[in-house]
Write a protein that holds these residues in place. Structure first.
Motif, PDB file in Angstrom:
ATOM      1  N   SER A 570     -60.268 -40.355  -9.066  1.00  0.00           N
ATOM      2  CA  SER A 570     -59.592 -40.858 -10.253  1.00  0.00           C
ATOM      3  C   SER A 570     -58.971 -42.229  -9.984  1.00  0.00           C
ATOM      4  O   SER A 570     -59.088 -43.155 -10.805  1.00  0.00           O
ATOM      5  CB  SER A 570     -58.510 -39.876 -10.703  1.00  0.00           C
ATOM      6  N   HIS A 571     -58.327 -42.396  -8.830  1.00  0.00           N
ATOM      7  CA  HIS A 571     -57.722 -43.685  -8.481  1.00  0.00           C
ATOM      8  C   HIS A 571     -58.787 -44.744  -8.235  1.00  0.00           C
ATOM      9  O   HIS A 571     -58.596 -45.918  -8.581  1.00  0.00           O
ATOM     10  CB  HIS A 571     -56.838 -43.528  -7.236  1.00  0.00           C
ATOM     11  N   VAL A 572     -59.899 -44.355  -7.632  1.00  0.00           N
ATOM     12  CA  VAL A 572     -60.995 -45.296  -7.397  1.00  0.00           C
ATOM     13  C   VAL A 572     -61.515 -45.844  -8.734  1.00  0.00           C
ATOM     14  O   VAL A 572     -61.716 -47.056  -8.899  1.00  0.00           O
ATOM     15  CB  VAL A 572     -62.139 -44.628  -6.607  1.00  0.00           C
ATOM     16  N   ALA A 573     -61.752 -44.936  -9.680  1.00  0.00           N
ATOM     17  CA  ALA A 573     -62.262 -45.363 -10.987  1.00  0.00           C
ATOM     18  C   ALA A 573     -61.277 -46.299 -11.669  1.00  0.00           C
ATOM     19  O   ALA A 573     -61.660 -47.310 -12.282  1.00  0.00           O
ATOM     20  CB  ALA A 573     -62.520 -44.138 -11.869  1.00  0.00           C
ATOM     21  N   SER A 574     -59.980 -45.992 -11.570  1.00  0.00           N
ATOM     22  CA  SER A 574     -58.962 -46.825 -12.207  1.00  0.00           C
ATOM     23  C   SER A 574     -58.883 -48.207 -11.560  1.00  0.00           C
ATOM     24  O   SER A 574     -58.789 -49.226 -12.249  1.00  0.00           O
ATOM     25  CB  SER A 574     -57.607 -46.119 -12.122  1.00  0.00           C
ATOM     26  N   GLU A 575     -58.936 -48.251 -10.231  1.00  0.00           N
ATOM     27  CA  GLU A 575     -58.852 -49.539  -9.525  1.00  0.00           C
ATOM     28  C   GLU A 575     -60.078 -50.406  -9.803  1.00  0.00           C
ATOM     29  O   GLU A 575     -59.986 -51.625  -9.943  1.00  0.00           O
ATOM     30  CB  GLU A 575     -58.716 -49.293  -8.013  1.00  0.00           C
ATOM     31  N   LYS A 576     -61.245 -49.782  -9.876  1.00  0.00           N
ATOM     32  CA  LYS A 576     -62.464 -50.535 -10.177  1.00  0.00           C
ATOM     33  C   LYS A 576     -62.413 -51.123 -11.590  1.00  0.00           C
ATOM     34  O   LYS A 576     -62.846 -52.254 -11.819  1.00  0.00           O
ATOM     35  CB  LYS A 576     -63.692 -49.633 -10.020  1.00  0.00           C
ATOM     36  N   LEU A 577     -61.893 -50.337 -12.512  1.00  0.00           N
ATOM     37  CA  LEU A 577     -61.757 -50.825 -13.884  1.00  0.00           C
ATOM     38  C   LEU A 577     -60.834 -52.036 -13.939  1.00  0.00           C
ATOM     39  O   LEU A 577     -61.115 -53.037 -14.608  1.00  0.00           O
ATOM     40  CB  LEU A 577     -61.217 -49.714 -14.797  1.00  0.00           C
ATOM     41  N   GLU A 578     -59.750 -51.974 -13.199  1.00  0.00           N
ATOM     42  CA  GLU A 578     -58.781 -53.064 -13.193  1.00  0.00           C
ATOM     43  C   GLU A 578     -59.382 -54.334 -12.582  1.00  0.00           C
ATOM     44  O   GLU A 578     -59.013 -55.453 -12.956  1.00  0.00           O
ATOM     45  CB  GLU A 578     -57.530 -52.641 -12.415  1.00  0.00           C
ATOM     46  N   ALA A 579     -60.339 -54.165 -11.650  1.00  0.00           N
ATOM     47  CA  ALA A 579     -60.965 -55.313 -10.997  1.00  0.00           C
ATOM     48  C   ALA A 579     -62.147 -55.872 -11.777  1.00  0.00           C
ATOM     49  O   ALA A 579     -62.696 -56.917 -11.418  1.00  0.00           O
ATOM     50  CB  ALA A 579     -61.430 -54.910  -9.593  1.00  0.00           C
ATOM     51  N   SER A 580     -62.549 -55.195 -12.842  1.00  0.00           N
ATOM     52  CA  SER A 580     -63.717 -55.615 -13.620  1.00  0.00           C
ATOM     53  C   SER A 580     -63.398 -56.837 -14.473  1.00  0.00           C
ATOM     54  O   SER A 580     -62.244 -57.282 -14.560  1.00  0.00           O
ATOM     55  CB  SER A 580     -64.175 -54.474 -14.519  1.00  0.00           C
ATOM     56  N   ILE A 588     -54.823 -61.041 -18.156  1.00  0.00           N
ATOM     57  CA  ILE A 588     -54.408 -62.345 -18.686  1.00  0.00           C
ATOM     58  C   ILE A 588     -53.564 -62.150 -19.953  1.00  0.00           C
ATOM     59  O   ILE A 588     -52.578 -62.845 -20.185  1.00  0.00           O
ATOM     60  CB  ILE A 588     -55.642 -63.218 -18.982  1.00  0.00           C
ATOM     61  N   LEU A 589     -53.980 -61.177 -20.773  1.00  0.00           N
ATOM     62  CA  LEU A 589     -53.304 -60.918 -22.044  1.00  0.00           C
ATOM     63  C   LEU A 589     -52.000 -60.143 -21.867  1.00  0.00           C
ATOM     64  O   LEU A 589     -51.105 -60.217 -22.709  1.00  0.00           O
ATOM     65  CB  LEU A 589     -54.254 -60.150 -22.974  1.00  0.00           C
ATOM     66  N   GLU A 590     -51.880 -59.403 -20.786  1.00  0.00           N
ATOM     67  CA  GLU A 590     -50.776 -58.452 -20.608  1.00  0.00           C
ATOM     68  C   GLU A 590     -49.385 -59.077 -20.765  1.00  0.00           C
ATOM     69  O   GLU A 590     -48.513 -58.464 -21.405  1.00  0.00           O
ATOM     70  CB  GLU A 590     -50.896 -57.754 -19.254  1.00  0.00           C
ATOM     71  N   TYR A 598     -47.018 -52.456 -24.160  1.00  0.00           N
ATOM     72  CA  TYR A 598     -48.448 -52.243 -23.974  1.00  0.00           C
ATOM     73  C   TYR A 598     -48.885 -52.733 -22.590  1.00  0.00           C
ATOM     74  O   TYR A 598     -48.306 -53.669 -22.039  1.00  0.00           O
ATOM     75  CB  TYR A 598     -49.272 -52.979 -25.037  1.00  0.00           C
ATOM     76  N   ASP A 599     -49.933 -52.093 -22.054  1.00  0.00           N
ATOM     77  CA  ASP A 599     -50.519 -52.568 -20.798  1.00  0.00           C
ATOM     78  C   ASP A 599     -51.831 -53.282 -21.089  1.00  0.00           C
ATOM     79  O   ASP A 599     -52.223 -53.462 -22.239  1.00  0.00           O
ATOM     80  CB  ASP A 599     -50.710 -51.401 -19.821  1.00  0.00           C
ATOM     81  N   TRP A 600     -52.517 -53.687 -20.030  1.00  0.00           N
ATOM     82  CA  TRP A 600     -53.741 -54.472 -20.204  1.00  0.00           C
ATOM     83  C   TRP A 600     -54.864 -53.680 -20.854  1.00  0.00           C
ATOM     84  O   TRP A 600     -55.725 -54.239 -21.535  1.00  0.00           O
ATOM     85  CB  TRP A 600     -54.197 -55.035 -18.862  1.00  0.00           C
ATOM     86  N   LYS A 601     -54.879 -52.344 -20.671  1.00  0.00           N
ATOM     87  CA  LYS A 601     -55.918 -51.533 -21.319  1.00  0.00           C
ATOM     88  C   LYS A 601     -55.746 -51.553 -22.834  1.00  0.00           C
ATOM     89  O   LYS A 601     -56.716 -51.704 -23.588  1.00  0.00           O
ATOM     90  CB  LYS A 601     -55.850 -50.092 -20.800  1.00  0.00           C
ATOM     91  N   GLY A 650     -44.484 -44.289 -13.789  1.00  0.00           N
ATOM     92  CA  GLY A 650     -45.052 -43.043 -13.287  1.00  0.00           C
ATOM     93  C   GLY A 650     -45.067 -41.936 -14.325  1.00  0.00           C
ATOM     94  O   GLY A 650     -45.611 -40.854 -14.087  1.00  0.00           O
ATOM     95  N   GLY A 651     -44.498 -42.188 -15.503  1.00  0.00           N
ATOM     96  CA  GLY A 651     -44.490 -41.210 -16.589  1.00  0.00           C
ATOM     97  C   GLY A 651     -45.647 -41.441 -17.542  1.00  0.00           C
ATOM     98  O   GLY A 651     -46.531 -42.271 -17.294  1.00  0.00           O
ATOM     99  N   PRO A 652     -45.675 -40.731 -18.676  1.00  0.00           N
ATOM    100  CA  PRO A 652     -46.755 -40.905 -19.658  1.00  0.00           C
ATOM    101  C   PRO A 652     -46.778 -42.330 -20.204  1.00  0.00           C
ATOM    102  O   PRO A 652     -45.724 -42.936 -20.430  1.00  0.00           O
ATOM    103  CB  PRO A 652     -46.402 -39.899 -20.767  1.00  0.00           C
ATOM    104  N   MET A 653     -47.973 -42.851 -20.384  1.00  0.00           N
ATOM    105  CA  MET A 653     -48.126 -44.192 -20.965  1.00  0.00           C
ATOM    106  C   MET A 653     -47.754 -44.175 -22.449  1.00  0.00           C
ATOM    107  O   MET A 653     -47.059 -45.056 -22.947  1.00  0.00           O
ATOM    108  CB  MET A 653     -49.567 -44.673 -20.789  1.00  0.00           C
ATOM    109  N   TYR A 654     -48.221 -43.142 -23.130  1.00  0.00           N
ATOM    110  CA  TYR A 654     -48.026 -43.088 -24.576  1.00  0.00           C
ATOM    111  C   TYR A 654     -46.766 -42.295 -24.912  1.00  0.00           C
ATOM    112  O   TYR A 654     -46.819 -41.170 -25.375  1.00  0.00           O
ATOM    113  CB  TYR A 654     -49.270 -42.518 -25.268  1.00  0.00           C
TER     114      TYR A 654
END
Length: 712
Positions: A570-580, A588-590, A598-601, A650-654
């Protein structure tokens, strides 16, 4: 060259013309624009017999051939120009039999233009309820055209009407004399009307006196005339001292005098004097200055309650089905880019919007019931009292309510508003009404943070919040209209005239057609955009510059090496997405959207939803599918959003603060390229679309910031 005979349906608003169109064409309909004019055109095909196929065109509803708005201008522009592609081989004038005198004014004008006609007597059942009897045979003899009794609501009399169409196409029957001959009407003031008509007929090779008169009166509005021709007609008006307004007044009086004699001959009125109809008795309650608003508010509340309550089982089924399909494809297909594109890109993106089809269907179903019953016309009259205070009028209610479906056609309906100022203000504020594209966003965010419980024993709390979003948009639209009322100067005084139709039971086949067309339009328009954006997003989120993706994966595996395998993936997928590429763009928008919570996603979803608001949910579904481990790919969209964590806390995003900030942002934000393009087309320039985009964007950002700061 016409491939099929054209039958035009013409009539006053609320005469049943559109009902007849639906009965004749069924699902063989299409919506476009009249050639060269951005006015909605409904056309379809029908069969008069086994071999004869016709094109049926539903022209905008008008009270006379003298237009007061852009959509009314279309009718005269077509009927005065035999070279127009929609010029009818036969015109069917649909009239409300319970109000024959008023309806016959339009009929008599079209008859005098020389168009082959059929008079369709509709709503005879309502006329009988009002104790009115109409002798159709005698009426046909008086008018010199075929007259057919129909009931468009249930399809009664369609066979007779089709037979009359066949006969008129094969051997047209015209009235021998004009209902009102302007050449024989005598002089008006100092004008030499016969001389003027004679000159116009000779110069433009016309054979019809009344058509020649329309060239004089309406030449500025006729699209088929060029500038030199308009200048020439202006010279003739000056030469013969013709006063257009004075002549129109004389014409209308004389027409009604003759219509009165015809009606006296063919209508038997058995009504007791001063006895109110049942529609009038109901209107005393529904149009009451206090109870009318209370009832309207209650109806709106019930609609939004029903949207959540009725649609939820269907939505859950679709949501789980999409998640199951995604998981199954991941397991059964070989690993690789194509499988990931199909599951994480296409299915995740489109599935994120398809799930909301039940709610959209129920929304259009319930609104259609209000329109079919005749209640929506009462809402316009009721709201006119309020709208006047904000620089609008009762006709502005139509675009505002239509904006609940989609702002694009809603803005087009402003053409029925005769005042330029009121029309412009309506255009500028209509996108603040919450359209169906916002419904998926509202639903998913409300379901995340608002508990599913009842208030007062029967009111669903989520439905109350949903209604609150729609009311917030309405209040914002009225406030913005008030501001523009102070800025935009009036060119003329706006008028609001509305004929109230009688109450009727909804026609379920017409309701079904409305719902089907609306859902089909939503799927087709949203689906195309979401499919394209989902593919682009998948590419941007699956690849990055250089070896950044590999570095992100290696770093994540080292950093979380001691964690369980599922958590590592799960962390690998998240880190790869952030590096894409997508992740870097979001970063840049964050800083701009960070103050809103809001976060970058979410930033990526905000930008992609400029194409269409509903893309937000599809983008979020795609982003979280790519940023999830295989074990999480069979989760529903709601589960993915609920499990998303905020890296800072570390809590819920939404959280409620973030969710309500997003809700308020999307209530006010323009975020729709199609709407911007439509406003440009309707206002004929970039000035007002850019003003609209600017004020709505500032309003959305500031409001979302205040909500987040208040709730965090």
């Amino acid at each position: 060259m016409k491939s099929k005979p054209v039958i035009a349906l013409i009539g006053n608003p609320n005469s049943g013309k559109s009902s007849l169109f639906n009965e004749l064409t069924g699902l063989r309909q299409k919506v476009g624009n009249f050639p060269g004019v951005t006015v909605d055109k409904k056309s379809g095909t029908a069969f008069l017999n086994e071999t004869t196929e016709i094109t049926v065109v539903d022209l905008p509803g008008v009270y006379s051939i003298y237009p007061k708005s852009a959509d009314e201008q279309v009718v005269t522009d077509i009927l005065a120009n035999p070279a127009h592609p929609d010029y009818p081989d036969v015109a069917v004038v649909v009239v409300d039999a319970s109000n024959l005198s008023r309806n016959l004014l339009l009929f008599s004008q079209i008859r005098d233009l020389g168009v082959p006609l059929i008079l369709a007597l509709n709503m005879l059942d309502i006329a009988r309820q009002q104790q009115l009897e109409i002798n159709a045979v005698r009426l046909s003899m008086q008018l010199g055209v075929p007259v057919v009794n129909i009931n468009a609501r249930v399809g009664e009399g369609l066979d007779l009407l089709k037979r009359a169409m066949e006969q008129q196409l094969a051997q047209p029957v015209w009235a021998e004399t004009l209902f009102f001959d302007p050449e024989q009407a005598g002089t008006t003031g100092n004008a030499d009307v016969p001389g003027l008509i004679s000159d116009v007929r000779r110069q433009y090779r016309l054979t019809n006196n009344y058509l020649a008169l329309q060239y004089v009166i309406q030449h500025d509005g006729f699209s088929f005339l060029n500038d030199p021709q308009r200048v020439g007609l202006d010279r003739l008006i000056e030469k013969y001292h013709f006063n257009e307004l004075e002549f129109q007044t004389k014409e209308t009086i004389e027409r009604y005098q003759r219509i009165g004699r015809v009606v006296k001959e063919v209508v038997t009125d058995k009504r007791p004097l001063d006895q109110p109809t049942w529609s009038q008795r109901i209107d005393r309650i529904l149009l009451h200055p206090v109870w009318g608003y209370a009832i309207f508010g209650t109806i709106l509340l019930l609609i939004f309650q029903a949207i959540f309550a009725w649609a939820q089982p269907f939505m859950d089924g679709i949501d789980e089905g999409v998640a199951w399909l995604n998981g199954t494809l991941h397991e059964s297909l070989p690993e690789g880019p194509l499988t990931n594109l199909l599951t994480d890109g296409v299915i995740a993106g489109i599935g994120g919007v398809v799930v909301f089809i039940p709610q959209i269907a129920f929304l259009f179903f319930l609104v259609s019931l209000l329109e079919e019953s005749g209640y929506m016309s009462r809402v316009m009259v009721l709201m006119d009292r309020i709208m006047r205070q904000f620089g609008l009028n009762g006709r502005s209610v139509v675009p505002l309510i239509s904006g609940v479906a989609c702002a694009v056609p809603a803005i087009m309906t402003t053409r029925s508003i005769s005042s330029w100022r009121e029309r412009l203000i309506t255009i500028l504020v209509t996108p603040l009404m919450s359209c169906s594209a916002r419904l998926p966003i509202y639903t998913i965010l409300i379901a995340l943070v608002v508990p599913e419980k009842t208030v007062l024993g029967f009111l669903n709390l989520q439905g109350i919040v949903l209604m609150g979003m729609y009311l917030l948009g309405l209040v914002a639209a009225l406030m913005a209209a008030y501001v523009f009322k102070k800025i935009v100067k009036a060119r003329e005084r706006g008028l609001f005239i509305m004929e109230l139709p009688t109450y009727k039971w909804p026609r379920w086949n017409h309701v079904g057609i409305t719902v089907w067309d609306s859902v089909k339009s939503f799927i087709w328009q949203a689906g195309r955009v979401i499919l394209a954006i989902s593919i682009v997003l998948w590419v941007l989120a699956s690849y990055g510059p250089g070896d950044s993706m590999e570095q992100a994966e290696n770093q994540a595996r080292r950093h979380y090496a001691s964690r369980p395998a599922e958590e590592v993936e799960s962390h690998v997928a998240s880190e790869k997405l952030e590096a894409s590429y997508a992740g870097r763009f979001g970063k840049i928008l964050e800083p701009v959207i960070k103050p809103l919570g809001y976060d970058w996603k979410i930033g990526i979803a905000l930008i992609s939803s400029f194409a269409a608001r509903e893309v937000f949910v599809g983008t979020i579904a795609t982003i979280y599918s790519i940023g999830a481990s295989d074990a999480e790919n069979d989760s529903t969209i709601r589960q993915k959003l609920a499990s998303e964590t905020n890296p800072d806390t570390g809590g819920p995003m939404y959280t409620p603060a973030v969710a309500f900030s997003l809700l308020v942002f999307y209530v006010f934000a323009m975020m729709c390229m199609s709407t911007i393009a439509t406003v440009y087309r309707e206002t004929k320039g970039w000035k007002w679309p850019l003003i609209q985009l600017a004020y709505m964007s500032v309003l959305a950002y500031v409001s979302a910031f205040l909500v987040y700061e208040l709730l965090k």
